[in-house]
Design a protein around this motif. Structure first.
Motif, PDB file in Angstrom:
ATOM      1  N   PHE A   1       0.831  -1.194   0.000  1.00 44.15           N
ATOM      2  CA  PHE A   1       0.000   0.000   0.000  1.00 44.15           C
ATOM      3  C   PHE A   1       0.869   1.249   0.000  1.00 44.15           C
ATOM      4  CE2 PHE A   1      -1.784   3.522   2.392  1.00 44.15           C
ATOM      5  CZ  PHE A   1      -2.947   3.772   1.688  1.00 44.15           C
ATOM      6  N   VAL A   2       1.871   1.300   0.874  1.00 41.30           N
ATOM      7  CA  VAL A   2       2.746   2.473   0.958  1.00 41.30           C
ATOM      8  C   VAL A   2       3.579   2.608  -0.315  1.00 41.30           C
ATOM      9  CG1 VAL A   2       4.606   3.586   2.260  1.00 41.30           C
ATOM     10  CG2 VAL A   2       2.812   2.337   3.476  1.00 41.30           C
ATOM     11  N   GLU A   3       4.055   1.489  -0.862  1.00 39.10           N
ATOM     12  CA  GLU A   3       4.804   1.554  -2.116  1.00 39.10           C
ATOM     13  C   GLU A   3       3.962   2.176  -3.224  1.00 39.10           C
ATOM     14  OE1 GLU A   3       6.517  -1.478  -5.555  1.00 39.10           O
ATOM     15  OE2 GLU A   3       6.602  -2.135  -3.454  1.00 39.10           O
ATOM     16  N   ASN A   4       2.726   1.716  -3.373  1.00 40.04           N
ATOM     17  CA  ASN A   4       1.852   2.245  -4.424  1.00 40.04           C
ATOM     18  C   ASN A   4       1.548   3.720  -4.212  1.00 40.04           C
ATOM     19  OD1 ASN A   4       1.754  -0.255  -5.692  1.00 40.04           O
ATOM     20  ND2 ASN A   4      -0.073  -0.903  -4.581  1.00 40.04           N
ATOM     21  N   TYR A   5       1.390   4.120  -2.945  1.00 37.27           N
ATOM     22  CA  TYR A   5       1.145   5.540  -2.665  1.00 37.27           C
ATOM     23  C   TYR A   5       2.334   6.392  -3.097  1.00 37.27           C
ATOM     24  CZ  TYR A   5       1.242   9.955  -0.307  1.00 37.27           C
ATOM     25  OH  TYR A   5       1.389  11.285  -0.075  1.00 37.27           O
ATOM     26  N   LEU A   6       3.565   5.951  -2.779  1.00 37.75           N
ATOM     27  CA  LEU A   6       4.744   6.728  -3.143  1.00 37.75           C
ATOM     28  C   LEU A   6       4.889   6.843  -4.656  1.00 37.75           C
ATOM     29  CD1 LEU A   6       7.459   5.562  -0.568  1.00 37.75           C
ATOM     30  CD2 LEU A   6       6.110   7.663  -0.544  1.00 37.75           C
ATOM     31  N   VAL A   7       4.559   5.776  -5.357  1.00 35.07           N
ATOM     32  CA  VAL A   7       4.606   5.825  -6.826  1.00 35.07           C
ATOM     33  C   VAL A   7       3.612   6.861  -7.336  1.00 35.07           C
ATOM     34  CG1 VAL A   7       4.180   4.531  -8.949  1.00 35.07           C
ATOM     35  CG2 VAL A   7       5.460   3.479  -7.077  1.00 35.07           C
ATOM     36  N   GLU A   8       2.419   6.870  -6.777  1.00 33.43           N
ATOM     37  CA  GLU A   8       1.409   7.867  -7.167  1.00 33.43           C
ATOM     38  C   GLU A   8       1.878   9.281  -6.850  1.00 33.43           C
ATOM     39  OE1 GLU A   8      -2.126   6.763  -5.135  1.00 33.43           O
ATOM     40  OE2 GLU A   8      -2.426   4.916  -6.288  1.00 33.43           O
ATOM     41  N   ALA A   9       2.702   9.414  -5.795  1.00 38.13           N
ATOM     42  CA  ALA A   9       3.212  10.729  -5.403  1.00 38.13           C
ATOM     43  C   ALA A   9       4.408  11.155  -6.241  1.00 38.13           C
ATOM     44  CB  ALA A   9       3.598  10.717  -3.929  1.00 38.13           C
ATOM     45  N   GLY A  10       4.861  10.283  -7.150  1.00 33.88           N
ATOM     46  CA  GLY A  10       5.918  10.668  -8.070  1.00 33.88           C
ATOM     47  C   GLY A  10       7.277  10.062  -7.813  1.00 33.88           C
ATOM     48  N   VAL A  11       7.392   9.158  -6.854  1.00 33.95           N
ATOM     49  CA  VAL A  11       8.668   8.485  -6.598  1.00 33.95           C
ATOM     50  C   VAL A  11       8.781   7.307  -7.567  1.00 33.95           C
ATOM     51  CG1 VAL A  11      10.128   7.333  -4.878  1.00 33.95           C
ATOM     52  CG2 VAL A  11       8.540   9.163  -4.175  1.00 33.95           C
ATOM     53  N   PRO A  12       9.889   7.172  -8.299  1.00 36.21           N
ATOM     54  CA  PRO A  12      10.013   6.070  -9.268  1.00 36.21           C
ATOM     55  C   PRO A  12       9.918   4.703  -8.588  1.00 36.21           C
ATOM     56  CG  PRO A  12      11.721   7.720  -9.620  1.00 36.21           C
ATOM     57  CD  PRO A  12      11.048   8.078  -8.331  1.00 36.21           C
ATOM     58  N   ARG A  13       9.111   3.811  -9.152  1.00 36.33           N
ATOM     59  CA  ARG A  13       8.946   2.496  -8.543  1.00 36.33           C
ATOM     60  C   ARG A  13      10.271   1.729  -8.495  1.00 36.33           C
ATOM     61  NH1 ARG A  13       4.415  -0.404  -7.275  1.00 36.33           N
ATOM     62  NH2 ARG A  13       3.028   0.865  -8.573  1.00 36.33           N
ATOM     63  N   ALA A  14      11.148   1.988  -9.473  1.00 37.76           N
ATOM     64  CA  ALA A  14      12.441   1.298  -9.486  1.00 37.76           C
ATOM     65  C   ALA A  14      13.294   1.661  -8.284  1.00 37.76           C
ATOM     66  CB  ALA A  14      13.189   1.626 -10.773  1.00 37.76           C
ATOM     67  N   LYS A  15      12.954   2.746  -7.630  1.00 35.66           N
ATOM     68  CA  LYS A  15      13.722   3.214  -6.475  1.00 35.66           C
ATOM     69  C   LYS A  15      13.097   2.748  -5.162  1.00 35.66           C
ATOM     70  CE  LYS A  15      16.147   7.389  -5.029  1.00 35.66           C
ATOM     71  NZ  LYS A  15      16.386   8.827  -5.308  1.00 35.66           N
TER      72      LYS A  15
END
Length: 362
Positions: free
Chosen positions: A137-151
């Motif tokens: 859940f937190v990973e998906n939120y950060l991706v939505e906030a603009g953090v690259p998923r690869a990171k």
């Protein structure tokens, strides 16, 4: 590897508990670890008790140049390969300190423990080399906030299951409170903060007591809502039925004493408390919010209810209290599920793998 964990929070909660578990298990795997936090922080006390090197640095704000200078000195003196930060202030300060080191600087990992909105994308996308989240859940939120998923890498929180063996835990909370041995005991272990949902538990208490007059509730933990909850319990005439235990070190004893665990949190990245309750074979009543469904399987290991719904909490509690066979079967399912998915060994393996990848890339 030499890993320095930093934490600007001075309290004790789920993220500090996870950090300590990671310290212990990574040490068992042959690594050197230390903790840096602010003076008086509880994690320094617990880490020192466990035999880890600790450092105290006052971090007065997000921009504190003397703190950055002292942090850089600790990082260099400890010869850290990895600096793992855990809160916003220490991420900013320790991140800048580590990046100011000329030459072979340590890799910077930020662990995101919370399900709250982020306030600075800079401390996720720029300062750290990688971000660890405690749930998908937190990973998906950060991706939505603009953090690259690869990171980003999700490494679920793990606990020490060796401590959660009912045959080795007294479970004597009823005797301590002077309650009958057959009294039904519903409880929670959490910081007393409004978003943990203690007020909604109190909303549910009268309905539960009407159906189960021998039931008692216990709240283990302290925090900003202590005075408000004390006043509410007194005003509602529940002083003999709802027991505030304060901050406790014998969490396993409390869990082993319970029949049902309840924590209707408003926000939760994952919920270490649910993992610990499940490990002790307890069914849980929890809010269907954020990362909680990754720990609680509705109808199998616990019952999920809407957020801020005292009536739904009461209904779920009564359903579990009314049927001991159903309740114990659900608790057995919870024990099997969390032990398979949330061991601290699995957590340490995930963190070790990530650390090594970052060092190899360097």
């Amino acid at each position: 590897m030499r890993v320095l964990h930093t934490e600007s929070s001075t309290g004790w909660g789920g993220q500090e508990n996870r950090t300590l578990n990671e310290l212990i298990t990574m040490r068992q795997r042959g690594h050197e670890l230390a903790v840096l936090s602010r003076p008086g922080a509880r994690i320094l006390e617990r880490a020192k008790e466990a035999g880890f090197e600790t450092f105290a640095v006052d971090m007065r704000g997000a921009i504190d140049f003397p703190a950055i200078f002292r942090l850089r000195g600790v990082i260099q003196r400890f010869r850290a390969d990895i600096v793992n930060t855990h809160s916003s202030r220490d991420t900013q300060l320790a991140g800048m300190a580590a990046r100011s080191i000329v030459g072979r600087r340590p890799r910077i990992v930020r662990t995101r423990h919370l399900a709250l909105p982020i306030t600075s994308k800079f401390t996720y996308s720029v300062l750290p080399d990688h971000v660890v989240t405690v749930s998908k859940f937190v990973e998906n939120y950060l991706v939505e906030a603009g953090v690259p998923r690869a990171k980003i890498t999700t490494v679920s929180t793990g606990v020490d299951f060796a401590r959660y063996d009912r045959s080795t835990v007294a479970g004597d909370l009823r005797a301590e409170l002077g309650l009958p041995a057959d009294a039904l005991l519903i409880g929670t272990v959490a910081i007393l903060r409004a978003k943990k949902g203690h007020a909604e538990i109190l909303d549910a208490v009268p309905t539960v007591l009407q159906r189960f007059p021998d039931a008692h509730f216990v709240f283990a933990g302290d925090g900003a809502q202590t005075a408000n909850l004390t006043a509410r319990i007194a005003a509602d005439g529940l002083g003999g039925r709802v027991h505030l235990l304060g901050l406790r070190r014998d969490v396993t004893n409390i869990l082993a004493s319970l029949d049902v665990f309840v924590l209707p949190t408003h926000q939760e990245a994952l919920g270490t408390a649910f993992i610990e309750a499940g490990a002790m074979g307890l069914p849980a009543v929890a809010s269907a919010v954020d990362g909680v469904p990754e720990v609680i399987q509705d109808g199998r290991t616990g019952l999920l209810v809407p957020v801020k719904d005292g009536a739904a909490i009461a209904e779920a509690l009564c359903k579990l209290l009314a049927d001991p066979v159903y309740r114990r079967g659900m608790g057995a399912n919870a024990a099997e599920f969390v032990r398979r998915k949330f061991s601290r060994e699995a957590m340490a393996e995930g963190m070790e793998r990530l650390y090594l990848q970052l060092l190899e890339a360097r």
